[in-house]
Design a protein around this motif. Structure first.
Motif, PDB file in Angstrom:
ATOM      1  N   PHE A 128       6.313  -0.786  16.167  1.00 13.53           N
ATOM      2  CA  PHE A 128       6.758  -0.118  14.940  1.00 13.53           C
ATOM      3  C   PHE A 128       5.749  -0.253  13.810  1.00 13.53           C
ATOM      4  O   PHE A 128       5.937   0.320  12.749  1.00 13.53           O
ATOM      5  CB  PHE A 128       8.112  -0.696  14.498  1.00 13.53           C
ATOM      6  N   ASP A 300      15.922   1.717  13.836  1.00 13.46           N
ATOM      7  CA  ASP A 300      15.773   2.701  14.918  1.00 13.46           C
ATOM      8  C   ASP A 300      16.943   2.600  15.899  1.00 13.46           C
ATOM      9  O   ASP A 300      17.473   3.625  16.348  1.00 13.46           O
ATOM     10  CB  ASP A 300      14.443   2.448  15.649  1.00 13.46           C
ATOM     11  N   ASP A 303      20.024   4.121  14.255  1.00 13.51           N
ATOM     12  CA  ASP A 303      19.897   5.592  14.225  1.00 13.51           C
ATOM     13  C   ASP A 303      20.070   6.196  15.614  1.00 13.51           C
ATOM     14  O   ASP A 303      20.621   7.279  15.764  1.00 13.51           O
ATOM     15  CB  ASP A 303      18.537   6.017  13.657  1.00 13.51           C
ATOM     16  N   SER A 304      19.561   5.486  16.648  1.00 11.66           N
ATOM     17  CA  SER A 304      19.694   6.033  18.010  1.00 11.66           C
ATOM     18  C   SER A 304      21.168   6.136  18.392  1.00 11.66           C
ATOM     19  O   SER A 304      21.568   7.050  19.108  1.00 11.66           O
ATOM     20  CB  SER A 304      18.907   5.182  19.022  1.00 11.66           C
ATOM     21  N   MET A 312      13.477   3.864  20.326  1.00 13.77           N
ATOM     22  CA  MET A 312      12.007   3.868  20.474  1.00 13.77           C
ATOM     23  C   MET A 312      11.561   3.068  21.709  1.00 13.77           C
ATOM     24  O   MET A 312      10.656   3.482  22.427  1.00 13.77           O
ATOM     25  CB  MET A 312      11.427   3.251  19.195  1.00 13.77           C
TER      26      MET A 312
END
Ligand SMILES: NC(=O)c1ccc[n+]([C@@H]2O[C@H](COP(=O)([O-])OP(=O)(O)OC[C@H]3O[C@@H](n4cnc5c(N)ncnc54)[C@H](O)[C@@H]3O)[C@@H](O)[C@H]2O)c1
Length: 350
Positions: A128, A300, A303-304, A312
């Motif tokens: 990241f 992340d 959000d996924s 990610m």
């Protein structure tokens, strides 16, 4: 899920569990609701700090209706077993690195996530960072030309008490190996992400300094599918510990990352970059990384879940990384070249 918020339980409130709690507090749409640790006092202390509830047993905690996802922050040899329980309960899983200490267990967790329709994401926070994303894009997009030599080294130091004070560090049973699978796995993942899959490995290992049953020094020469060569070095025996380093050399130029900094960018026809920001690394002290690197990983993951897209770093990505770690161990153990893919149940030992 409550109105766009992912309610998270942390399983394991040791060093990294506390870092997850601090990071979750900075992620919008994430709320820490439960802290689970078999050591009750530790669970209570971290839970109280963040206004969460303490539990001591995962199975009981999974019956609660205020948990959407669980972060697995327990010793590495427990990851797949506990993560699979979470997936089977229909809750999303964010696992600390490594995915697990064996390929067979890691695969069971990945498959449990797939069959229960939940996310399995893995913490490889280096992916990241701005420097890693830039070098990944350049290497994969051909900006560095044809890749020639791609190296990852993690020459770190751990004090003897890092091993002697921990019931699991430096053990085959729970750490699954030493400097490579615990510390080096970050760089193995980064190297594979930037330079692509590896075909063959030749490695040697030592227990050079510490009184432990696993390696504290390991070196490997790798050959990538794309024809490039590379070197992986991992150690916890090199006083005082140096920033980990990724060196990518292609036919058009080179990029070097030290710690999280892009310290060199020398590509023909492009402006040169040589800079360092001095961001913290775990070179000498595992706690020194703080929680800043975990914030984008958790953002992340959250959000996924909310956007129903892959994270990610998926469980399958981490399974590939684990297979490369296992290939290095296999070559060192058998003192001959190891070729990927490995036999599915291969696991290392003394
Ligand atoms: N991403 C990173 O940079 C990073 C850094 C450090 C550690 N880690 C990973 O995090 C994991 C944990 O490491 P740590 O240093 O925090 O370990 P730790 O020993 O400090 O903490 C582990 C905690 O898990 C608890 N625990 C163990 N088994 C349990 C169970 N079955 N149920 C509930 N609680 C249980 C223990 O009581 C302890 O509090 C490891 O897999 C390690 O590789 C990742």
């Amino acid at each position: 899920m409550v109105a766009g918020t992912v309610r998270i339980a942390i399983l394991g409130s040791g060093l990294i569990g506390a870092i997850h709690a601090a990071a979750i507090a900075e992620v919008p749409n994430a709320k820490l609701t439960v802290v689970i640790d078999s050591f009750e006092e530790r669970a209570k202390q971290l839970a109280a700090e963040y206004g969460a509830v303490a539990e001591t047993d995962l199975a009981r905690a999974l019956e609660r209706d205020d948990i959407d996802a669980v972060h697995i922050c327990t010793p590495s040899g427990t990851h797949a077993k506990l993560g699979t329980m979470v997936a089977e309960a229909g809750k999303h899983v964010l696992v600390e690195k490594p995915l697990d200490i064996t390929l067979a267990a890691g695969r069971r967790l990945v498959e449990a996530g797939e069959s229960h329709g939940v996310k399995v994401a893995v913490v490889f926070q280096k992916r990241f960072t701005e420097s890693a994303q830039r070098v990944h894009e350049a290497a994969q997009g051909g900006r560095l030309g044809k890749l020639i030599e791609c190296d990852a080294s993690i020459k770190w130091y751990r004090e003897p008490k890092y091993y002697s004070d921990s019931p699991w560090h430096g053990t085959w049973a729970m750490d699954g190996g030493g400097a490579l699978i615990n510390q080096g796995v970050h760089m193995v993942d980064l190297l594979k992400w930037v330079a692509g899959p590896v075909r063959t490995v030749v490695a040697r290992r030592r227990t050079a300094l510490h009184k432990i049953e696993v390696e504290d020094l390991i070196d490997a020469i790798v050959e990538f599918d794309n024809g490039a060569l590379g070197v992986i070095q991992a150690s916890t025996a090199l006083y005082p510990g140096f920033p980990e380093r990724l060196s990518i050399h292609g036919s058009k130029g080179s990029a070097i990352i030290e710690g999280s900094d892009l310290v060199q960018w020398d590509v023909q026809g492009e402006p040169q970059v040589a800079r360092a920001f001095g961001l913290p690394t775990g070179a000498s002290d595992p706690g020194a990384i703080g929680h800043r690197y975990h914030v984008p990983v958790i953002a992340d993951f959250v959000d996924s879940i909310l956007q129903n897209r892959p994270p990610m770093v998926t469980g399958r990505d981490a399974l590939d990384t684990l297979e490369l770690v296992m290939a290095v161990y296999k070559s060192a153990q058998e003192r001959k070249e190891a070729t990927l893919p490995l036999p599915p149940d291969w696991r290392p030992g003394p």
